[in-house]
Design a protein around this motif. Structure first.
Motif, mmCIF file in Angstrom:
data_model
loop_
_atom_site.group_PDB
_atom_site.id
_atom_site.type_symbol
_atom_site.label_atom_id
_atom_site.label_comp_id
_atom_site.label_asym_id
_atom_site.label_seq_id
_atom_site.Cartn_x
_atom_site.Cartn_y
_atom_site.Cartn_z
ATOM 1 N N PRO A 204 -17.966 -16.122 -7.691
ATOM 2 C CA PRO A 204 -18.976 -16.538 -6.705
ATOM 3 C C PRO A 204 -18.977 -15.697 -5.439
ATOM 4 C CG PRO A 204 -17.096 -18.010 -6.650
ATOM 5 C CD PRO A 204 -16.862 -17.084 -7.808
ATOM 6 N N SER A 205 -17.912 -14.953 -5.184
ATOM 7 C CA SER A 205 -17.811 -14.084 -4.013
ATOM 8 C C SER A 205 -16.763 -13.014 -4.309
ATOM 9 C CB SER A 205 -17.418 -14.897 -2.770
ATOM 10 O OG SER A 205 -16.219 -15.600 -2.993
ATOM 11 N N ASN A 206 -16.714 -11.985 -3.464
ATOM 12 C CA ASN A 206 -15.767 -10.882 -3.652
ATOM 13 C C ASN A 206 -15.837 -10.347 -5.092
ATOM 14 O OD1 ASN A 206 -14.540 -11.148 -0.968
ATOM 15 N ND2 ASN A 206 -13.692 -13.053 -1.773
ATOM 16 N N GLU A 207 -17.056 -9.994 -5.506
ATOM 17 C CA GLU A 207 -17.300 -9.603 -6.894
ATOM 18 C C GLU A 207 -16.415 -8.467 -7.369
ATOM 19 O OE1 GLU A 207 -19.537 -9.951 -4.591
ATOM 20 O OE2 GLU A 207 -21.026 -11.448 -5.232
ATOM 21 N N ARG A 208 -16.091 -7.570 -6.467
ATOM 22 C CA ARG A 208 -15.294 -6.406 -6.861
ATOM 23 C C ARG A 208 -13.914 -6.808 -7.371
ATOM 24 N NH1 ARG A 208 -14.301 -1.013 -3.109
ATOM 25 N NH2 ARG A 208 -12.862 0.067 -4.529
ATOM 26 N N GLY A 209 -13.405 -7.945 -6.885
ATOM 27 C CA GLY A 209 -12.071 -8.386 -7.314
ATOM 28 C C GLY A 209 -12.037 -8.938 -8.720
ATOM 29 N N GLY A 210 -13.196 -9.352 -9.273
ATOM 30 C CA GLY A 210 -13.223 -9.898 -10.623
ATOM 31 C C GLY A 210 -12.317 -11.100 -10.809
ATOM 32 N N THR A 211 -12.235 -11.953 -9.754
ATOM 33 C CA THR A 211 -11.255 -13.042 -9.762
ATOM 34 C C THR A 211 -11.851 -14.314 -9.189
ATOM 35 O OG1 THR A 211 -9.384 -11.515 -9.530
ATOM 36 C CG2 THR A 211 -9.032 -13.789 -8.819
ATOM 37 N N VAL A 212 -11.458 -15.427 -9.771
ATOM 38 C CA VAL A 212 -11.759 -16.746 -9.215
ATOM 39 C C VAL A 212 -10.430 -17.435 -8.926
ATOM 40 C CG1 VAL A 212 -12.711 -19.046 -9.669
ATOM 41 C CG2 VAL A 212 -13.970 -17.008 -10.405
ATOM 42 N N SER A 213 -10.216 -17.848 -7.681
ATOM 43 C CA SER A 213 -8.988 -18.553 -7.299
ATOM 44 C C SER A 213 -9.336 -19.780 -6.472
ATOM 45 C CB SER A 213 -8.063 -17.641 -6.482
ATOM 46 O OG SER A 213 -7.529 -16.603 -7.259
ATOM 47 N N PHE A 214 -8.542 -20.824 -6.615
ATOM 48 C CA PHE A 214 -8.736 -22.023 -5.815
ATOM 49 C C PHE A 214 -7.453 -22.839 -5.809
ATOM 50 C CE2 PHE A 214 -10.320 -22.803 -10.119
ATOM 51 C CZ PHE A 214 -9.612 -23.933 -10.505
ATOM 52 N N GLU A 215 -7.366 -23.743 -4.848
ATOM 53 C CA GLU A 215 -6.246 -24.675 -4.769
ATOM 54 C C GLU A 215 -6.743 -26.044 -5.222
ATOM 55 O OE1 GLU A 215 -2.991 -24.600 -1.526
ATOM 56 O OE2 GLU A 215 -4.329 -26.231 -0.934
ATOM 57 N N ILE A 216 -6.055 -26.633 -6.172
ATOM 58 C CA ILE A 216 -6.520 -27.876 -6.786
ATOM 59 C C ILE A 216 -5.508 -28.992 -6.567
ATOM 60 C CG2 ILE A 216 -5.495 -27.414 -9.043
ATOM 61 C CD1 ILE A 216 -8.992 -28.909 -8.469
ATOM 62 N N ASN A 217 -6.018 -30.199 -6.376
ATOM 63 C CA ASN A 217 -5.155 -31.367 -6.213
ATOM 64 C C ASN A 217 -5.440 -32.348 -7.347
ATOM 65 O OD1 ASN A 217 -3.370 -32.529 -3.750
ATOM 66 N ND2 ASN A 217 -4.295 -34.205 -4.920
ATOM 67 N N HIS A 218 -4.424 -32.602 -8.184
ATOM 68 C CA HIS A 218 -4.548 -33.552 -9.281
ATOM 69 C C HIS A 218 -3.888 -34.870 -8.867
ATOM 70 C CE1 HIS A 218 -5.981 -30.453 -11.999
ATOM 71 N NE2 HIS A 218 -4.905 -29.724 -11.759
ATOM 72 N N SER A 219 -4.627 -35.961 -8.996
ATOM 73 C CA SER A 219 -4.122 -37.288 -8.662
ATOM 74 C C SER A 219 -4.018 -38.128 -9.926
ATOM 75 C CB SER A 219 -5.056 -37.997 -7.673
ATOM 76 O OG SER A 219 -5.281 -37.216 -6.520
ATOM 77 N N MET A 220 -2.957 -38.906 -10.032
ATOM 78 C CA MET A 220 -2.802 -39.899 -11.091
ATOM 79 C C MET A 220 -2.532 -41.228 -10.407
ATOM 80 S SD MET A 220 -0.425 -39.807 -14.518
ATOM 81 C CE MET A 220 -1.374 -38.434 -15.180
ATOM 82 N N ILE A 221 -3.482 -42.172 -10.526
ATOM 83 C CA ILE A 221 -3.496 -43.376 -9.701
ATOM 84 C C ILE A 221 -3.416 -44.616 -10.581
ATOM 85 C CG2 ILE A 221 -4.835 -44.659 -7.991
ATOM 86 C CD1 ILE A 221 -6.206 -41.805 -7.480
#
Length: 430
Positions: A204-221
């Motif tokens: 979605p951005s920084n196309e030259r990097g060819g990478t998707v990164s994100f920080e995810i939070n998984h909850s078990m409730i």
């Protein structure tokens, strides 16, 4: 170096290297946990080197738990912080032999256990098995399992959905560029936060990097052991609902029912409540304001929530609501907005002109809101501005002249609504 020495060295490395990996993965002992970071709560969570271990007590086996995955931080253009990675699901842990299984549960259909049709409903509602874990060892009646691959691998239940992968042109998940941030355990929920990275042809951005990164939070409730009594929705009143088909209902045919999504608000004194007296609830509805909220907005968030007090009093409850500013980590290290016991008004730095609210964790069996989440985007104040700017055009400028300004008043939406004067602004100040 002679060939036979190189060959023998390689064989030894392969033999002992693989053996070491196998021992690391299988021969976990109770003594190993003494050096692990432990979080006690719903069940104990351990971080041991790069591994995530759950110690699941027998009492938690077979209990319904909701799984929710939200973006904690996201690459520009990928998602908003707090947005969901995927739809929530309900799971149960169960034991078979020397393994623990994780299975998804559906509560969209049901029937009374004493009704013969209950067996037919069960036969049509088999719980898919999404993961299996060998029991490393047990202690005090609790099974210790290694869930590292569930959260850090590319399991479809905890990773980017297939459609999103297609949109982004994801080629592969890169575990070498992914890592565990932390684990937390609270009385009613488990939280796992990690960074995930993917090779992608259309990031979605920084196309030259060819990478998707994100920080995810998984909850078990954890969901209530006994579901709250549901309340049927009335189609004459618009309301958010959950849908369930009860095959034990006295109806010729099959008809799904809509249950209201609502908090469990119970009178502390049922006798006084039934006599029409105002009573306090056993547990009030408490909202916590994100400490990242601009200070000048906080009083009006509180005022907006507390305006509902009159409605609750008409329903027979007093002191049903409360609003607090959540403490920072420095003020109270034990408090966390991730704790499922807290309803949150979260401030989001985004140009998206919207705000939303609702139960982000809802018991599908009853419609009970377990935890609510109100997301207030930074640009949401432009909405009342625009509405009032449009409304001012309908008034006579001779009798009620509108005011045009580059700045919003310090009293955000409240002053606008209560001032009695149309208010217009310049959305692109020069």
């Amino acid at each position: 170096m002679p060939y036979w020495i190189r060959y023998a060295t390689a064989c030894l490395l392969i033999t002992f290297g693989l053996s070491g990996l196998s021992l690391h993965a299988q021969d976990l002992t109770e003594a190993d946990l003494r050096g692990a970071e432990a979080e006690e709560g719903l069940f104990t969570v351990y971080e041991l080197d790069d591994r995530i271990l759950f110690e699941i007590p027998e009492a938690m086996l077979g209990r319904d738990m909701a799984v929710m995955s939200r973006y904690a931080q996201a690459q520009d253009g990928l998602a908003q912080g707090g947005g969901r990675l995927n739809q929530n699901m309900v799971v149960q842990w169960e034991t078979r032999g020397d393994h623990i299984y994780l299975r998804t549960q559906s509560h969209s259909t049901t029937a009374d256990e004493d009704d013969n049709v209950h067996l037919a409903v069960q036969n049509s509602n088999f719980a898919p098995v999404i993961a299996r874990f060998p029991v490393e060892f047990t202690r005090n009646g609790a099974a210790v399992i290694d869930v590292t691959d569930l959260y850090m691998g590319d399991h479809p239940s905890f990773s980017l959905p297939e459609q999103r992968r297609s949109d982004l042109g994801v080629r592969a998940y890169d575990r070498d560029r992914s890592w565990l941030e932390w684990t937390r355990s609270f009385p009613e929920n488990i939280e796992i936060r990690s960074v995930r990275t993917y090779d992608a042809t259309n990031p979605p951005s920084n196309e030259r990097g060819g990478t998707v990164s994100f920080e995810i939070n998984h909850s078990m409730i954890l969901l209530p052991e006994e579901p709250m009594m549901p309340r049927l929705a009335d189609e004459r009143v618009t309301y958010i609902t959950v849908t369930q088909t009860d095959y034990s209902r006295d109806f010729q045919g099959v008809r799904p029912y809509q249950y209201l999504r609502r908090f469990r608000l119970e009178p502390s004194d049922m006798e006084a409540f039934e006599q029409g007296e105002l009573v306090e609830p056993k547990e009030p509805i408490v909202w916590y304001i994100d400490p990242a909220t601009p200070e000048e907005w906080i009083p009006y968030y509180k005022e907006g929530i507390m305006e509902w007090e009159d409605a609750f009093e008409k329903a027979g409850f007093k002191n049903a609501l409360d609003v607090k500013v959540a403490p920072t980590e420095e003020e109270d290290p034990e408090f966390s907005l991730l704790d499922a016991r807290y309803n949150v008004i979260r401030h989001v730095a985004t140009p998206v002109r919207s705000a939303n609210a609702g139960g982000d964790v809802v018991d599908p069996r009853s419609g009970e809101v377990i935890r609510a989440h109100m997301k207030m985007n930074r640009s949401s104040t432009i909405i009342p501005r625009s509405i009032n700017c449009s409304a001012s055009a309908l008034h006579s400028f001779k009798t009620r002249p509108a005011t045009t300004t580059k700045n919003f008043p310090s009293r955000p939406a409240v002053s606008l609504v209560n001032s009695g004067k149309p208010f217009c602004f310049d959305p692109f100040p020069r």
